[in-house]
Design a protein around this motif. Structure first.
Motif, PDB file in Angstrom:
ATOM      1  N   ASN A  53     -25.837  14.355 -11.865  1.00  0.00           N
ATOM      2  CA  ASN A  53     -27.210  13.986 -12.227  1.00  0.00           C
ATOM      3  C   ASN A  53     -28.001  15.281 -12.450  1.00  0.00           C
ATOM      4  OD1 ASN A  53     -29.771  11.996 -10.480  1.00  0.00           O
ATOM      5  ND2 ASN A  53     -29.719  12.843 -12.547  1.00  0.00           N
ATOM      6  N   VAL A  54     -27.954  15.791 -13.683  1.00  0.00           N
ATOM      7  CA  VAL A  54     -28.441  17.138 -14.012  1.00  0.00           C
ATOM      8  C   VAL A  54     -29.939  17.319 -13.756  1.00  0.00           C
ATOM      9  CG1 VAL A  54     -28.679  18.836 -15.871  1.00  0.00           C
ATOM     10  CG2 VAL A  54     -26.616  17.429 -15.717  1.00  0.00           C
ATOM     11  N   THR A  55     -30.737  16.339 -14.158  1.00  0.00           N
ATOM     12  CA  THR A  55     -32.185  16.427 -13.990  1.00  0.00           C
ATOM     13  C   THR A  55     -32.777  15.030 -14.121  1.00  0.00           C
ATOM     14  OG1 THR A  55     -34.205  17.580 -14.679  1.00  0.00           O
ATOM     15  CG2 THR A  55     -32.663  16.931 -16.449  1.00  0.00           C
ATOM     16  N   HIS A  56     -34.109  14.974 -14.245  1.00  0.00           N
ATOM     17  CA  HIS A  56     -34.799  13.680 -14.358  1.00  0.00           C
ATOM     18  C   HIS A  56     -35.723  13.716 -15.573  1.00  0.00           C
ATOM     19  CE1 HIS A  56     -35.851   9.863 -12.320  1.00  0.00           C
ATOM     20  NE2 HIS A  56     -36.966   9.973 -13.044  1.00  0.00           N
ATOM     21  N   HIS A  57     -35.858  12.573 -16.232  1.00  0.00           N
ATOM     22  CA  HIS A  57     -36.650  12.461 -17.455  1.00  0.00           C
ATOM     23  C   HIS A  57     -38.142  12.347 -17.105  1.00  0.00           C
ATOM     24  CE1 HIS A  57     -38.014  10.796 -21.362  1.00  0.00           C
ATOM     25  NE2 HIS A  57     -36.953  11.406 -21.843  1.00  0.00           N
ATOM     26  N   CYS A  58     -38.658  13.379 -16.437  1.00  0.00           N
ATOM     27  CA  CYS A  58     -40.076  13.438 -16.087  1.00  0.00           C
ATOM     28  C   CYS A  58     -40.579  14.792 -16.553  1.00  0.00           C
ATOM     29  CB  CYS A  58     -40.263  13.275 -14.573  1.00  0.00           C
ATOM     30  SG  CYS A  58     -41.998  13.394 -14.051  1.00  0.00           S
ATOM     31  N   PHE A  59     -41.406  14.790 -17.597  1.00  0.00           N
ATOM     32  CA  PHE A  59     -41.783  16.037 -18.255  1.00  0.00           C
ATOM     33  C   PHE A  59     -43.195  16.514 -17.928  1.00  0.00           C
ATOM     34  CE2 PHE A  59     -38.738  14.393 -21.746  1.00  0.00           C
ATOM     35  CZ  PHE A  59     -37.648  14.789 -20.987  1.00  0.00           C
ATOM     36  N   ILE A 378     -37.504  23.560   0.262  1.00  0.00           N
ATOM     37  CA  ILE A 378     -37.811  22.625  -0.827  1.00  0.00           C
ATOM     38  C   ILE A 378     -36.726  21.563  -0.838  1.00  0.00           C
ATOM     39  CG2 ILE A 378     -37.994  22.312  -3.336  1.00  0.00           C
ATOM     40  CD1 ILE A 378     -38.868  25.225  -3.559  1.00  0.00           C
ATOM     41  N   ASP A 379     -37.111  20.308  -0.942  1.00  0.00           N
ATOM     42  CA  ASP A 379     -36.110  19.264  -1.184  1.00  0.00           C
ATOM     43  C   ASP A 379     -36.751  18.106  -1.923  1.00  0.00           C
ATOM     44  OD1 ASP A 379     -36.401  16.923   1.295  1.00  0.00           O
ATOM     45  OD2 ASP A 379     -37.300  18.875   1.640  1.00  0.00           O
ATOM     46  N   GLY A 380     -35.959  17.524  -2.810  1.00  0.00           N
ATOM     47  CA  GLY A 380     -36.428  16.402  -3.604  1.00  0.00           C
ATOM     48  C   GLY A 380     -35.704  15.132  -3.206  1.00  0.00           C
ATOM     49  N   ILE A 381     -36.240  14.012  -3.668  1.00  0.00           N
ATOM     50  CA  ILE A 381     -35.551  12.741  -3.460  1.00  0.00           C
ATOM     51  C   ILE A 381     -34.364  12.673  -4.423  1.00  0.00           C
ATOM     52  CG2 ILE A 381     -37.629  11.585  -2.647  1.00  0.00           C
ATOM     53  CD1 ILE A 381     -37.873  10.275  -5.416  1.00  0.00           C
ATOM     54  N   THR A 382     -33.555  11.656  -4.269  1.00  0.00           N
ATOM     55  CA  THR A 382     -32.405  11.500  -5.157  1.00  0.00           C
ATOM     56  C   THR A 382     -32.877  11.153  -6.575  1.00  0.00           C
ATOM     57  OG1 THR A 382     -30.312  10.313  -5.460  1.00  0.00           O
ATOM     58  CG2 THR A 382     -32.125   9.061  -4.530  1.00  0.00           C
ATOM     59  N   GLY A 383     -32.151  11.636  -7.582  1.00  0.00           N
ATOM     60  CA  GLY A 383     -32.536  11.342  -8.959  1.00  0.00           C
ATOM     61  C   GLY A 383     -32.507  12.536  -9.888  1.00  0.00           C
ATOM     62  N   GLY A 384     -31.932  13.652  -9.430  1.00  0.00           N
ATOM     63  CA  GLY A 384     -31.848  14.837 -10.274  1.00  0.00           C
ATOM     64  C   GLY A 384     -32.877  15.898  -9.929  1.00  0.00           C
ATOM     65  N   PHE A 385     -33.731  15.607  -8.951  1.00  0.00           N
ATOM     66  CA  PHE A 385     -34.826  16.528  -8.626  1.00  0.00           C
ATOM     67  C   PHE A 385     -34.344  17.776  -7.896  1.00  0.00           C
ATOM     68  CE2 PHE A 385     -36.552  12.214  -8.921  1.00  0.00           C
ATOM     69  CZ  PHE A 385     -37.437  12.409  -9.971  1.00  0.00           C
ATOM     70  N   ASN A 386     -33.323  17.647  -7.065  1.00  0.00           N
ATOM     71  CA  ASN A 386     -32.828  18.829  -6.356  1.00  0.00           C
ATOM     72  C   ASN A 386     -32.140  19.801  -7.311  1.00  0.00           C
ATOM     73  OD1 ASN A 386     -33.515  18.449  -3.461  1.00  0.00           O
ATOM     74  ND2 ASN A 386     -32.462  16.514  -3.811  1.00  0.00           N
ATOM     75  N   PHE A 387     -31.424  19.273  -8.298  1.00  0.00           N
ATOM     76  CA  PHE A 387     -30.845  20.172  -9.305  1.00  0.00           C
ATOM     77  C   PHE A 387     -31.941  20.840 -10.129  1.00  0.00           C
ATOM     78  CE2 PHE A 387     -26.427  18.147  -9.258  1.00  0.00           C
ATOM     79  CZ  PHE A 387     -25.854  19.274  -8.691  1.00  0.00           C
ATOM     80  N   GLN A 388     -33.016  20.092 -10.442  1.00  0.00           N
ATOM     81  CA  GLN A 388     -34.079  20.715 -11.230  1.00  0.00           C
ATOM     82  C   GLN A 388     -34.721  21.868 -10.457  1.00  0.00           C
ATOM     83  OE1 GLN A 388     -34.776  20.214 -14.522  1.00  0.00           O
ATOM     84  NE2 GLN A 388     -35.935  22.096 -14.167  1.00  0.00           N
ATOM     85  N   ASN A 389     -34.855  21.713  -9.157  1.00  0.00           N
ATOM     86  CA  ASN A 389     -35.345  22.824  -8.328  1.00  0.00           C
ATOM     87  C   ASN A 389     -34.407  24.033  -8.458  1.00  0.00           C
ATOM     88  OD1 ASN A 389     -36.480  24.413  -6.130  1.00  0.00           O
ATOM     89  ND2 ASN A 389     -34.855  23.579  -4.853  1.00  0.00           N
ATOM     90  N   ALA A 390     -33.107  23.768  -8.435  1.00  0.00           N
ATOM     91  CA  ALA A 390     -32.122  24.860  -8.566  1.00  0.00           C
ATOM     92  C   ALA A 390     -32.238  25.556  -9.917  1.00  0.00           C
ATOM     93  CB  ALA A 390     -30.710  24.308  -8.382  1.00  0.00           C
ATOM     94  N   TRP A 391     -32.324  24.758 -10.998  1.00  0.00           N
ATOM     95  CA  TRP A 391     -32.413  25.369 -12.338  1.00  0.00           C
ATOM     96  C   TRP A 391     -33.697  26.189 -12.465  1.00  0.00           C
ATOM     97  CZ3 TRP A 391     -27.727  24.310 -12.731  1.00  0.00           C
ATOM     98  CH2 TRP A 391     -27.180  23.029 -12.793  1.00  0.00           C
ATOM     99  N   THR A 392     -34.816  25.627 -12.029  1.00  0.00           N
ATOM    100  CA  THR A 392     -36.117  26.295 -12.194  1.00  0.00           C
ATOM    101  C   THR A 392     -36.204  27.574 -11.370  1.00  0.00           C
ATOM    102  OG1 THR A 392     -37.292  24.249 -12.740  1.00  0.00           O
ATOM    103  CG2 THR A 392     -38.616  26.039 -11.834  1.00  0.00           C
TER     104      THR A 392
END
Length: 403
Positions: A53-59, A378-392
């Motif tokens: 789950n690479v990221t989330h469709h929230c822009f 930092i931690d996100g809920i499930t849904g790609g948010f933790n990976f987005q933190n890693a990428w950013t």
């Protein structure tokens, strides 16, 4: 002028993204990635059931940060510089298109995490990153020197991207940073209750869960899954994230209230039950369910509410109708422990965000030291948010280290 020497410790999503970004931003830089395991990107490989789950469709950064129980405020500016749209573009530029599912989660179109793993490794190699697997870092000294099993590394900048590794947390404190004690986030609930007995595998599309009582109440609404050990599903995982510290401090023993009919309350469900009694007096309670619940769950809740679940609706006493309505909207359960959501095991806690410059992910204590990913608080809920933190955070650190 000698080329800048950069070390990245940790071969996960944040480490690889930081290493690649630094090497691409400054082709003259010498970037070395140190990974203790034989294979890097292990968590990427198993995430999302092997689909990643690479990221989330929230822009919208303002909306995006609302999915982070801890770290959202700090990430607000970071997401204005690198957010899911940038992640999509980054992988797209490397011929890895992503797709969006109904709940907003984004996966590679191949539905195979190996696609993402291979892409990151190829990008690192193409950028000239030296990947050193099976090379644990023994210690770190400002200056910067890394102690290895054989020899040392000396250079200009170090990125710590060690995820939830205890060794990484130890370095955080050794280097004078404040460590917010790490505790689990994203886990399932152990609930031993006769109402759930024999219902493993039964799911409801939407339920409302309330954790705790009084001033400590937390709520989440979403899909719920009954398991052999208790409860799982997105609603539980989200609640476990927002209540991670609360649950930890309570020893994972806490009251849980379930409304199996979200959008309804005791009064509206009671009215619905009375209407069913009037319109279907001859039908049995057990076979005429007036709410959208799986039949087996309805029957189990009935058994807990009335003495005869097979009686006709016409004979149900007023008190029994109220008891059924209470079970449906205010069911009281007890969490007795936590299970492990192995796919996306996440911790809250880590480096105190007050000690990090979120424009560069640089330490405010040591020049040349950077942090990215889950090692931060930092931690996100499930849904790609933790990976987005890693990428950013990896991207920001990589750009800053490149000079």
């Amino acid at each position: 002028m000698a080329p800048v020497e950069i070390a990245v410790i940790g071969g996960g999503a944040a480490g690889f993204f930081g290493a690649i970004t630094a090497a691409e931003a400054n082709p003259q830089a010498r970037v070395t990635l140190f990974e203790a395991a034989a294979e890097p990107l292990a968590k990427v490989r198993i995430s999302g059931g092997g689909r990643c789950n690479v990221t989330h469709h929230c822009f919208d950064p303002a909306q995006l940060v609302q999915h982070y129980p801890r770290g959202g405020r700090a990430l607000r500016g970071a997401f204005s510089r690198f957010q899911p749209q940038d992640t999509i573009r980054w992988f797209g530029d490397r011929h890895i298109p992503l797709k969006t599912e109904a709940d907003g989660r984004m996966f590679p179109t191949t539905d195979d995490s190996a696609t993402i793993v291979d892409c990151l490794i190829r990008a690192a190699q193409r950028a000239g990153v030296v990947i050193r697997n099976k090379t644990p870092v023994r210690h770190i000294e400002p200056g910067w020197r890394l102690g290895l099993k054989e020899g040392d590394w000396r250079g200009d900048a170090v990125l710590i991207a060690t995820g939830s590794s205890p060794l990484g947390y130890r370095w955080v404190e050794t280097l004078g940073h404040t460590l917010i004690p790490p505790v689990p986030s994203l886990f399932t609930f152990k609930v031993s209750d006769r109402r759930l007995a024999g219902l493993a595998g039964v799911s409801v599309p939407t339920a409302m869960l309330q954790l705790g009582t009084g001033k400590t109440k937390l709520q989440q609404t979403g899909p719920l899954l009954i398991t052999h050990w208790g409860l799982s599903g997105p609603a539980v995982l989200k609640l476990s994230a927002w209540g991670a510290r609360l649950l930890h401090d309570a020893g994972y023993q806490m009251p849980l209230m379930i409304n199996w009919c979200p959008g309804e309350n005791l009064e509206t469900v009671l009215a619905l039950l009375n209407k069913t009694k009037q319109e279907h007096p001859k039908r049995k309670l057990s076979t005429a369910c007036p709410v959208p619940l799986p039949k087996r769950l309805w029957q189990s809740l009935l058994t807990a509410s009335v003495t005869d679940p097979d009686q006709p609706w016409a004979t149900v006493a007023k008190g029994d109708l109220r008891a059924i309505a209470l079970q449906l909207t205010q069911g009281a359960y007890s969490i007795t422990g936590k299970g492990i959501f192995k796919e996306e095991f996440v911790t809250c806690g880590g480096v105190s965000l007050k000690e990090i410059d979120f424009k560069t992910m640089a330490s405010r204590i040591h020049p040349g030291l950077y942090f990215a990913g889950e090692v931060l608080d930092i931690d996100g809920i499930t849904g790609g948010f933790n990976f987005q933190n890693a990428w950013t955070t990896g991207w920001l650190a990589g750009r800053a280290m490149a000079g």
